[in-house]
Design an enzyme around this catalytic site. Sequence first.
Site, short mmCIF file in Angstrom:
data_model
loop_
_atom_site.label_atom_id
_atom_site.label_comp_id
_atom_site.label_asym_id
_atom_site.label_seq_id
_atom_site.Cartn_x
_atom_site.Cartn_y
_atom_site.Cartn_z
N GLU A 38 -55.33 71.18 -78.30
CA GLU A 38 -55.56 72.06 -78.33
C GLU A 38 -54.13 73.09 -78.81
OE1 GLU A 38 -57.60 74.85 -75.54
OE2 GLU A 38 -58.08 73.12 -74.31
N ARG A 264 -56.91 60.67 -66.05
CA ARG A 264 -56.18 61.12 -66.15
C ARG A 264 -54.61 60.78 -66.00
NH1 ARG A 264 -56.74 66.77 -67.63
NH2 ARG A 264 -54.17 67.22 -67.60
N LYS A 274 -50.41 71.55 -69.77
CA LYS A 274 -49.48 72.42 -70.33
C LYS A 274 -49.36 73.96 -69.54
CE LYS A 274 -51.78 71.75 -74.23
NZ LYS A 274 -52.77 71.60 -75.01
P1 ATP Z 1 -53.37 70.55 -70.69
O1 ATP Z 1 -54.17 70.34 -68.85
O2 ATP Z 1 -51.97 69.71 -70.50
O3 ATP Z 1 -53.39 72.34 -70.81
P2 ATP Z 1 -55.66 69.74 -72.38
O4 ATP Z 1 -56.28 69.13 -71.91
O5 ATP Z 1 -55.95 71.06 -72.88
O6 ATP Z 1 -53.87 69.33 -71.21
P3 ATP Z 1 -56.07 69.58 -74.96
O7 ATP Z 1 -55.12 69.80 -75.52
O8 ATP Z 1 -56.92 69.89 -74.92
O9 ATP Z 1 -54.59 69.36 -73.52
O10 ATP Z 1 -55.60 67.41 -74.67
C1 ATP Z 1 -56.39 67.14 -75.80
C2 ATP Z 1 -56.11 65.29 -75.08
O11 ATP Z 1 -55.73 64.52 -74.12
C3 ATP Z 1 -57.74 65.54 -74.41
O12 ATP Z 1 -58.53 65.07 -75.21
C4 ATP Z 1 -57.33 65.39 -72.82
O13 ATP Z 1 -58.47 64.53 -72.55
C5 ATP Z 1 -56.29 64.76 -73.36
N1 ATP Z 1 -55.12 64.20 -72.14
C6 ATP Z 1 -54.51 66.33 -72.10
N2 ATP Z 1 -53.79 65.37 -70.43
C7 ATP Z 1 -53.66 64.49 -70.29
C8 ATP Z 1 -53.56 63.41 -69.11
N3 ATP Z 1 -52.58 63.49 -67.87
N4 ATP Z 1 -54.56 62.57 -69.21
C9 ATP Z 1 -55.26 61.76 -69.95
N5 ATP Z 1 -55.83 62.17 -71.24
C10 ATP Z 1 -54.67 64.06 -71.45
MG MG Z 2 -57.14 72.09 -72.22
#
Ligand code: ATP
Ligand code: MG
Length: 574
Positions: A38, A264, A274
Site C-alpha cells: 500500500e 512477518r 509503517k
Molecule cells: P505495515 O504494517 O508496515 O504497514 P503492511 O503489511 O500494511 O505493513 P503493505 O504495504 O500492505 O504493508 O505490505 C506489502 C507486503 O509486505 C505485504 O504482502 C505484507 O504482508 C508484507 N510485509 C509487511 N510487513 C512485513 C514484515 N514485517 N515481514 C514480512 N512481510 C511484511
Molecule cells: Mg497494511
Amino acid sequence: MENTEKKELEITNFIRQIIDTDLETGKHKTIITRFPPEPNGYLHIGHAKAICHNFGIARDYKGICHLRFDDTNPVAEDVEYVDSIQDDVRWLGFDWGDNLFYASDYFEKLYDFAEILIKDGKAYICELSQPEIRATRGTLTEPGKNSPFRDRSIDENLEIFRRMKAGEFEEGSKCLRAKINMAHPNINMRDPVIYRIKKVTHHRTGDKWCIYPMYDYTHPLSDALEKITHSCCTLEFEDNRLLYDWYLDQLPIPARPRQIEFARLNLTYTVMSKRWLRNLVENHYVDGWDDPRMPTIAGMRRRGFTPEAIRNFCDKIGVAKANSVVDFELLQFCLRDDLNLRAKRVMVVLDPLEVVIENYPESPLNPPLQSEAEQTEYLDAENNPEDESAGKRKIPFSKVIYIEKDDFREVAPKGWHRFTLGAEVRLKHAYYVVCKEVVKDENGNVIRLICEYDPKSRGGWTNDGRKVKGTSHWVSAEHAVNIEVRLYEHLFDKVDPMNVEEGKDYTANLNPNSLTVLTNCKAEPSLVDSEKSEKFQFLRQGYFCQDYDSTKENLIFNRIVGLKDSWAKMEIKK
Ligand code: ATP
Ligand code: MG
C-alpha cells in the site's frame, strides 16, 4: 547479484515446496507472484523479507513477479510513496520488468464486480454509520446483529449504488456491504464493507471516483485479475482468507490464486509498522523517512547498508509459519560479512590527541629536509587485507600526528598495550613509538604526548624479535582532513519497543543516545577523493560511508556498523 546467486538457488521453505508440487503435478506451468504494497509509507526491512521472497521465487523458478500498488485508500497515499517504493525495490536488486500494476487500474472492473454481487443478492447498501456498524458486528463470543438495511430489494440497492458512484451522497452516509452472515464465527465474514464514499482526490485516478473499494475486497480480486498463482502474505491475513475466497467464489475471475501466509519479520529494538514509523517522521522524532536510524530501506541505504547484506539477511532468516523475533545482531553480522570484503581500510581518528615525535626529523632513513615542517614520508598501507586486488596506497607520516584520545591512559589498567608513559606502541603501517612525556593544560587535561620513534621499525615491525602488542591508528596532523562523523545506536533502547508502561507509548522507549555527532575527526587525506557510494572500514572504528549531506568541502560520514570483534577491545584483558 552474481555472487549470491548460487547460494540463493539453494533456498527452500514450505512455500517453495508447495510451488515444487504445483509444478510437478502440472497445476501451474509459470509461477506468478507479486509484491503488493500500500503506498502509504516507505518500505521497511520487513518488506524486504516479502520482496526477497516474492521476487526470489520468480527469479529461481523463472517465473514473474509483479509490483502492484494496492492503492485503495487515497487519504493515506501519496506519489512520494509510490516513487520511493519503486526506488527501494530496484535498489534491493529486483526488477519487475513490464509488470508494474496498480489496484486503481481495476477500479472499473471492481465496480462491475460489485454490481454483480448486488444483482446476485450478495451485497446491499447499508446506511448505518461506521460506529454503528462496528457496534453491531458482535465479538469473538457473540454474533453480530443484522443491519436494518439488509433486506433492501436488488433494484433499490443497484439504484442507490449507482447514485453513490455519481456523488449524490455524503461521506459516511451509505456504504456497500457484502451479505454473508452476521453470526459467522469469523468476524471478517460478518457483512464486511465493500465500498465506502470518500470525496477525495486519488493520486492516480484524480476525481474520477468518489467511492472507493475496501482493501479486503480489492486485494484478492486484483491478485485474481493478474492471474497470480501464489499470493504470499503475512500471518495476520490468515483470518481474511475465508473472506477473500468468498469474493473469488462469487465472481467471474480469470484465475484463482492460492493464498499462503508466512510469519512477518520482527526485529529486536525495532518497530516495523509503517504507522509507527510515519508517526516518528511526522512528529520529528527522526529526521525523515531516510534518517539513518530508521529501519526503512531508504534509511538503511543512506546509512550505508548494502543490498547484498539485506538480501543475505533475508535468506538467512528464511520464510516459515511461526512468528518470531529476529536479533538485530544477525542483520549486523550480514553487514559486516559483506562490508569486510568490499570496504577499503583507512585511518581516521575520531577524538584526536596530538602526538609529537620528538626525534623524527633525525631519522637516518630519511635525508634531513630543510625544515621540520617539510619532513614527510609516504608509507605503504594495504587497502584491504581480505582482498589483495584492492592494492595499496601511500599514507603520509610526519612529526606531528593524532592518535585516539582513548588510546592513552595516564594510569594504565592491567593488560593495557597502548599509550602510557614508557610503553612501546606500534603505529599502524608506520613505526614503534614510546611515550616520553605527557603535556597538560592548566586544568590538568592531557593535550599532547611527546614520543620517540624507532627508525628501525619502519612499516610497523622489526627483525630483532621485539614484541609490541598494541597497535594504534593515527593520522598525520599536517595532512589530516577534518571530517564529521555520525555514530548511531539503536533507535530504541528496549528490545521490544512496543512494550511500554501503562499510559505511555512506544516513543517513551526512544534511545536518547541513538545519534552522536563528532565534528572534529581527523581523516587521512585519501578520503577527500572517495566516491560517495564507497564503503570504508575506519580501522578499529567500524564501517563507514558518506552521508547524503556530505560534500567535498565538508565531509560527513555515517557509521554503518561497528566492528564486533575489534582488536581494540580484544586486547584489553579482563
Ligand atoms: P505495515 O504494517 O508496515 O504497514 P503492511 O503489511 O500494511 O505493513 P503493505 O504495504 O500492505 O504493508 O505490505 C506489502 C507486503 O509486505 C505485504 O504482502 C505484507 O504482508 C508484507 N510485509 C509487511 N510487513 C512485513 C514484515 N514485517 N515481514 C514480512 N512481510 C511484511
Ligand atoms: Mg497494511
